[in-house]
Design an enzyme around this catalytic site. Sequence first.
Site, mmCIF file in Angstrom:
data_model
loop_
_atom_site.group_PDB
_atom_site.id
_atom_site.type_symbol
_atom_site.label_atom_id
_atom_site.label_comp_id
_atom_site.label_asym_id
_atom_site.label_seq_id
_atom_site.Cartn_x
_atom_site.Cartn_y
_atom_site.Cartn_z
ATOM 1 N N TYR A 226 1.300 -7.829 -13.402
ATOM 2 C CA TYR A 226 1.947 -7.834 -14.712
ATOM 3 C C TYR A 226 0.972 -7.471 -15.830
ATOM 4 O O TYR A 226 1.363 -6.942 -16.872
ATOM 5 C CB TYR A 226 2.594 -9.198 -14.977
ATOM 6 C CG TYR A 226 4.094 -9.138 -14.812
ATOM 7 C CD1 TYR A 226 4.951 -9.376 -15.866
ATOM 8 C CD2 TYR A 226 4.652 -8.790 -13.585
ATOM 9 C CE1 TYR A 226 6.326 -9.287 -15.721
ATOM 10 C CE2 TYR A 226 6.019 -8.697 -13.423
ATOM 11 C CZ TYR A 226 6.852 -8.943 -14.495
ATOM 12 O OH TYR A 226 8.204 -8.834 -14.348
ATOM 13 N N ALA B 103 0.833 -1.206 0.000
ATOM 14 C CA ALA B 103 0.000 0.000 0.000
ATOM 15 C C ALA B 103 0.867 1.255 0.000
ATOM 16 O O ALA B 103 0.609 2.199 -0.763
ATOM 17 C CB ALA B 103 -0.928 -0.004 1.210
ATOM 18 N N LYS B 104 1.895 1.271 0.842
ATOM 19 C CA LYS B 104 2.745 2.458 0.934
ATOM 20 C C LYS B 104 3.529 2.686 -0.355
ATOM 21 O O LYS B 104 3.729 3.823 -0.766
ATOM 22 C CB LYS B 104 3.710 2.318 2.124
ATOM 23 C CG LYS B 104 3.016 2.423 3.475
ATOM 24 C CD LYS B 104 4.005 2.485 4.623
ATOM 25 C CE LYS B 104 4.683 1.164 4.873
ATOM 26 N NZ LYS B 104 5.543 1.195 6.086
ATOM 27 N N ARG C 109 18.313 -7.376 -14.784
ATOM 28 C CA ARG C 109 16.900 -7.264 -14.460
ATOM 29 C C ARG C 109 16.166 -6.869 -15.729
ATOM 30 O O ARG C 109 16.368 -5.782 -16.270
ATOM 31 C CB ARG C 109 16.672 -6.206 -13.377
ATOM 32 C CG ARG C 109 15.215 -6.112 -12.937
ATOM 33 C CD ARG C 109 14.992 -4.977 -11.967
ATOM 34 N NE ARG C 109 13.606 -4.913 -11.538
ATOM 35 C CZ ARG C 109 13.072 -3.885 -10.883
ATOM 36 N NH1 ARG C 109 13.814 -2.845 -10.573
ATOM 37 N NH2 ARG C 109 11.798 -3.901 -10.541
ATOM 38 N N HIS D 115 2.219 -14.669 -13.550
ATOM 39 C CA HIS D 115 2.633 -13.610 -14.475
ATOM 40 C C HIS D 115 2.896 -14.143 -15.891
ATOM 41 O O HIS D 115 2.311 -13.664 -16.866
ATOM 42 C CB HIS D 115 3.919 -12.928 -13.985
ATOM 43 C CG HIS D 115 3.831 -12.370 -12.598
ATOM 44 N ND1 HIS D 115 2.672 -11.854 -12.065
ATOM 45 C CD2 HIS D 115 4.772 -12.233 -11.623
ATOM 46 C CE1 HIS D 115 2.906 -11.428 -10.842
ATOM 47 N NE2 HIS D 115 4.172 -11.655 -10.545
#
Length: 828
Positions: free
Chosen positions: A202, A35-36, A362, A264
């Site tokens: 995704y 949430a943050k 990545r 995903h």
Amino acid sequence: MLAVAVFVALLGCLRAQELRGHVSIVLLGATGDLAKKYLWQGLFQLYLEEAGKGHNFSFHGTALTATEQGQEIVAKVLESLSCPKDVAPARCAELKDQFQRLSQYRQLKTTEDYAALSKDIEALVQREGLWEAGRIFYFSVPPFAYTDIARSINSSCRPGPGAWLRVVLEKPFGHNHLSAQQLATDLGSFFREEEMYRVDHYLGKQAVAQILPFRDQNRKALDGLWNRHHVERVEIVMKETVDAEGRTSFYEEYGVIRDVLQNHLTEILTLVAMELPPDVGSSEDVLRHKLQVFQALRGLRKGSAVLGQYQAYSEQVRRELDKPAGFLSLTPTFAGILVHLDNLRWEGVPFLLMSGKALDERVGYVRVLFKNRACCILVHLDNLRWEGVPFLLMSGKALDERVGYVRVLFKNRACCAQSEQHWVAEQSACLPRQIIFHIGHGALGSPAVLVSRNLFRPTLPGSWEEVGGPPGLHLFGRPLSDFYAYSPVREQDAYSVLISRIFHGRKDSFITTENLLASWAFWTPLLDSLAREAPRLYPGGTENGHLLDFEFSGGQLSFSVQQPEQLVPGPGSAPSPSDFQVLRSTYRDRPLVTAWPEELIAKLADDVEAAAMKAVRRSGQFHLALSGGSSPVALFQQLAMGHYAFPWAHTHLWLVDERCVPLWDPESNFQGLQTHLLQHVRLPHYHVHPMPVHLRQRLCAEEDQGAQAYAEDISALVANSSFDLVLLGMGADGHTASLFPQSPTGLEGEQLVVLTESPSGPRRRMSLSLPLINRARRVAVLVMGRLKREITLLVSRVGHEPKKWPISGVQPVSGQLVWYMDYEAFLG
């Protein structure tokens, strides 16, 4: 005229009322990390998009956190919210202030708390003179809390009549098919299907969300290309440089396949492979076509996967989870999976799914490689080994180089007459042809869609723009200049995209219960088969070198290079199949072959082919009778994909038994044979002999005499009614074929084919009799799995007692009986 004026006025009032609708968004777990980091920003983005368009909002952050502490956390998050670059600072400050005043935090623990929240929402709507349009509950909480929260919402916090409810659920949605089914049942008792929005973030990533629109907008160019005749393979990849440190408790339970591939990457696969509906804007049509992809997926087996684990993982688990010093985890942190679809569009096209942690970069991408058909002289051979493989022969003068060669190209159909320095991206058919959906990060650093210039210039929406990229940038071995490359004009976070789609009720960006269970039904058998597999160890990062490179052949994956050494041998490490050879012994005084499942199936397949060759040399024909069920599936696949010299043209296939269902029914043994074997081999259709269980629109009716007809066919076509090879299994109760304990027919007598009754459904069966089975030249009994250990032990001790244990009556009169057992069935 007066009536028209009244109607227009009423319509205006109704529209005004619709525009004055109030939407309450309740964020459960509002003080948590997700949430943050993402959800509050996503809600703010929704407000930026919708403010002033007619709806009123209130945002309710809730959690178990005490009120004062929760308010402080939420206040800090709200202060950190930001606007897109194209929003003026003054406008941003104004909207941010409005959003902060519309947002509040409250503790939500008991059913009474939910009832109080509902009353506060109703009072707010009434006080503002609005009507309630709907409520959104976003579950940013662990799945174990779902059921209790769902019960409280359903009983105490549903909106009133005329208002909609949307419940947003975060993964994981279960651990396997059974747990997913249980969770779906629990939630289904509180919410309707149209009320549930299961999030796979995704699907909100811009490059992924662009797959269907791209296919739709470029239909004319893609219609002839998007199929097995032109697509070489599809790669769906997500690589991470980070490891699992700090998350090993989650990772030990789920691993890379459950964490990434089951959700995903599988969702992306459905977007690439699905039939394109006429209207991609129809959520119902899109979801229906996605489900059809799941129905076409070929079942996975252990050989469909390669697994890895970075070296430091077990040490991290020992440290974070207080495991003993000798503990070695079998949880994979890297996986490559080979997937096939059994439909006309994609038959034979490999879909490669790959993900892992502690890798060299990545990046996430979807890559579609097209077959390159530029060539000179093309020769094909019409046999099983080389069918469809082009042999390219080239010679000539006045070329830019003098050269002569013979080249065997595997699934790459480029034949290049000129050297590479003369290739032009827009013109040369020799260059690779591919479409790439670049999900993010990596060398590009942003979402992108790339299309090889020698394919076509694509059409994309105005929210995407053509980009050049930095000089010297190469992707997949080619300069960026070889591609038409497009990126979003404005990058958006995945959660912002999805929250907007939830608000607008776009269900096609979310996972339905039916699709969820179909996905778990596909992945669970593989996960079960890999549970005790030791993954390959890799050092991590750039030091991995080629250690994780893999290749596919005959429907199986394998690592391209041998493991140089066992990096962490350690006590208690699980044995791998290569630690054991195929063992030979005896069982019930007959030859026994025992091994790990894959080695066992490979040995049985070799023996079946040897028997076929021998029979064809002897009589010109090979008569093979096959059992149904799950055990022989791997054998069928091995014969179909790895035995190119098998004499299928001279083979007759018969069934040992059949359920009394139509042949197209999923329960039908013939249907299993068709799915896993027949559609992959070149067997004359008149050499296939299904059991006649469905005659005159009836199933196994005695008066139709189907059993007698099958017996007559056998007598007419099979010399002395002696099959060359009969493949049998053994049930946990000692039955074989469809001959069950205390069966009144088929265990003795003159009948060759009989009707029997099974203790479990479908109850009615047709089966070869024991006397006919015992006429065979060779009988193979395949027994696999730990569940067969008890009956294996029991049958080893009994004599000839077919009434109690029909399998004990299998004793070929003049032929050979060989038992094939895996270690779990034989040793437990």
